[in-house]
Motif scaffolding. Sequence first.
Motif, PDB file in Angstrom:
ATOM      1  N   THR A  30       2.188   3.401  17.095  1.00 14.51           N
ATOM      2  CA  THR A  30       1.216   4.181  16.332  1.00 14.51           C
ATOM      3  C   THR A  30       1.436   5.673  16.545  1.00 14.51           C
ATOM      4  OG1 THR A  30      -0.393   2.386  16.547  1.00 14.51           O
ATOM      5  CG2 THR A  30      -1.254   4.548  15.947  1.00 14.51           C
ATOM      6  N   GLU A  31       1.786   6.048  17.781  1.00 17.79           N
ATOM      7  CA  GLU A  31       2.011   7.460  18.088  1.00 17.79           C
ATOM      8  C   GLU A  31       3.197   8.012  17.305  1.00 17.79           C
ATOM      9  OE1 GLU A  31      -0.423   5.572  20.995  1.00 17.79           O
ATOM     10  OE2 GLU A  31       1.612   5.063  20.339  1.00 17.79           O
ATOM     11  N   GLU A  32       4.240   7.210  17.153  1.00 17.33           N
ATOM     12  CA  GLU A  32       5.404   7.661  16.385  1.00 17.33           C
ATOM     13  C   GLU A  32       5.077   7.760  14.902  1.00 17.33           C
ATOM     14  OE1 GLU A  32       9.083   6.178  19.242  1.00 17.33           O
ATOM     15  OE2 GLU A  32       8.799   5.240  17.279  1.00 17.33           O
ATOM     16  N   VAL A  33       4.259   6.839  14.397  1.00 19.23           N
ATOM     17  CA  VAL A  33       3.822   6.916  13.000  1.00 19.23           C
ATOM     18  C   VAL A  33       3.067   8.219  12.763  1.00 19.23           C
ATOM     19  CG1 VAL A  33       2.292   5.896  11.265  1.00 19.23           C
ATOM     20  CG2 VAL A  33       3.766   4.427  12.647  1.00 19.23           C
ATOM     21  N   GLU A  34       2.182   8.570  13.678  1.00 16.67           N
ATOM     22  CA  GLU A  34       1.433   9.827  13.556  1.00 16.67           C
ATOM     23  C   GLU A  34       2.363  11.032  13.639  1.00 16.67           C
ATOM     24  OE1 GLU A  34      -1.315   9.367  16.775  1.00 16.67           O
ATOM     25  OE2 GLU A  34      -2.922   8.632  15.468  1.00 16.67           O
ATOM     26  N   ALA A  35       3.428  10.923  14.433  1.00 19.03           N
ATOM     27  CA  ALA A  35       4.340  12.057  14.645  1.00 19.03           C
ATOM     28  C   ALA A  35       5.062  12.473  13.375  1.00 19.03           C
ATOM     29  CB  ALA A  35       5.354  11.725  15.731  1.00 19.03           C
ATOM     30  N   VAL A  36       5.253  11.544  12.424  1.00 12.52           N
ATOM     31  CA  VAL A  36       5.933  11.895  11.171  1.00 12.52           C
ATOM     32  C   VAL A  36       4.938  12.226  10.066  1.00 12.52           C
ATOM     33  CG1 VAL A  36       7.975  10.534  11.700  1.00 12.52           C
ATOM     34  CG2 VAL A  36       6.101   9.466  10.434  1.00 12.52           C
ATOM     35  N   GLY A  37       3.651  12.261  10.402  1.00 11.94           N
ATOM     36  CA  GLY A  37       2.641  12.678   9.430  1.00 11.94           C
ATOM     37  C   GLY A  37       2.041  11.560   8.599  1.00 11.94           C
ATOM     38  N   LEU A  38       2.362  10.304   8.912  1.00 16.79           N
ATOM     39  CA  LEU A  38       1.755   9.185   8.194  1.00 16.79           C
ATOM     40  C   LEU A  38       0.404   8.852   8.819  1.00 16.79           C
ATOM     41  CD1 LEU A  38       4.834   6.803   7.757  1.00 16.79           C
ATOM     42  CD2 LEU A  38       3.735   8.205   5.991  1.00 16.79           C
ATOM     43  N   PRO A  39      -0.551   8.345   8.034  1.00 20.96           N
ATOM     44  CA  PRO A  39      -1.852   7.984   8.602  1.00 20.96           C
ATOM     45  C   PRO A  39      -1.711   6.809   9.564  1.00 20.96           C
ATOM     46  CG  PRO A  39      -1.699   7.251   6.326  1.00 20.96           C
ATOM     47  CD  PRO A  39      -0.508   8.110   6.574  1.00 20.96           C
ATOM     48  N   SER A  40      -2.437   6.864  10.652  1.00 25.78           N
ATOM     49  CA  SER A  40      -2.348   5.794  11.655  1.00 25.78           C
ATOM     50  C   SER A  40      -3.251   4.616  11.319  1.00 25.78           C
ATOM     51  CB  SER A  40      -2.701   6.337  13.043  1.00 25.78           C
ATOM     52  OG  SER A  40      -4.026   6.872  13.039  1.00 25.78           O
ATOM     53  N   THR A  41      -4.239   4.819  10.440  1.00 23.89           N
ATOM     54  CA  THR A  41      -5.108   3.723  10.016  1.00 23.89           C
ATOM     55  C   THR A  41      -5.273   3.750   8.503  1.00 23.89           C
ATOM     56  OG1 THR A  41      -7.115   5.061  10.322  1.00 23.89           O
ATOM     57  CG2 THR A  41      -6.404   3.690  12.194  1.00 23.89           C
ATOM     58  N   VAL A  42      -5.345   2.582   7.912  1.00 25.37           N
ATOM     59  CA  VAL A  42      -5.582   2.445   6.474  1.00 25.37           C
ATOM     60  C   VAL A  42      -6.550   1.299   6.254  1.00 25.37           C
ATOM     61  CG1 VAL A  42      -3.351   3.379   5.747  1.00 25.37           C
ATOM     62  CG2 VAL A  42      -3.561   0.947   6.233  1.00 25.37           C
ATOM     63  N   GLN A  43      -7.162   1.265   5.105  1.00 23.79           N
ATOM     64  CA  GLN A  43      -8.118   0.210   4.787  1.00 23.79           C
ATOM     65  C   GLN A  43      -7.608  -0.673   3.655  1.00 23.79           C
ATOM     66  OE1 GLN A  43     -12.010   1.829   3.976  1.00 23.79           O
ATOM     67  NE2 GLN A  43     -12.533   1.943   6.155  1.00 23.79           N
TER      68      GLN A  43
END
Length: 321
Positions: free
Chosen positions: A271-284
């Motif tokens: 999740t931390e790496e996903v956030e590092a590239v600017g993608l949202p860490s949570t979606v609905q």
Amino acid sequence: MESPVTFDRLYEGAKRFARLAMEAHADEDQEVFLLHAGVSVERLAKAALVLVHPTLLTEVNGKDDMLLHLAGAVTKAPARIRTIGASTAIGRLRKMDVLPQKPSNEADDLDGLIELRNGVAHLGTGDVEDYLGTFTATVDKLLRHVRQDRGSFWEAWSETAQVVLDDRTDRLQKAVRLRVSQARHRFRRRFGQLPEGAVQGVAQAVSERGLIVVEVGPAKALFQTLSQCPACDQESAALFLAVGENSLLFVMELTAEGLLCELCGFHLASTEEVEAVGLPSTVQYSMEDLTQIVAEGRNAAESHATLKLALQARFNADNSF
């Protein structure tokens, strides 16, 4: 006849093997990386010595042929061209204060790179520490010493080298940026010659759209959905999402746990790496967004509605929507 032992020849050889090393590292081929990185460092170290005087490449073994040739006393090169090895070249540059001297971590790491290069060449090696940082930092020191431009040396790998050398970011950010740079290079290598529009066709062919159930476990379920790749900018990446057993089914709060692009090979593992590239860490999403279920153990003949109910049963004891 021009001597084969010249600065230009050694420098161009160092450039060639440096690019091969970077390609191998991007392809996660550690043995090939070590081989090419070691050769690149050796040739660039010898180029630095040649600038001082060619005789610095001679071995001290009692034979004068190579010494006389490199000193310019005789024009004919010996039948067998033999110069010092990488360790000796590095040792002489250390005495000249060009490379880090022992004892120091930098010196130990450089020695480790050369030792592993030799080990790979003779016997092969297993899993080893990543020496990309040591390789890039050593090349950078030698380039500054011989007053050569970093960009012209690394060429297409300049961005990657800069990421490795940059010490202003934390380890996670640096690792992600490195993977982005490497993935972009792989993408250009694979698809750079294709006509406009062809890449999009390939992306559509390998990408799975919609919300897909990948795995259902006792504590959480894993989904994937299509995302734009942060490296190659194509809509070709599978974004992996997880939801816990206590989540509501009609409005599921999914946490991004990783990403994999089929085109450039870019991947994220947390999740931390996903956030590092600017993608949202949570979606609905809701259960109604499901388009496919490929979780292990499912019979492909089962209907979509039945699979939804089966998935819901893992979360809710009453088996009802």
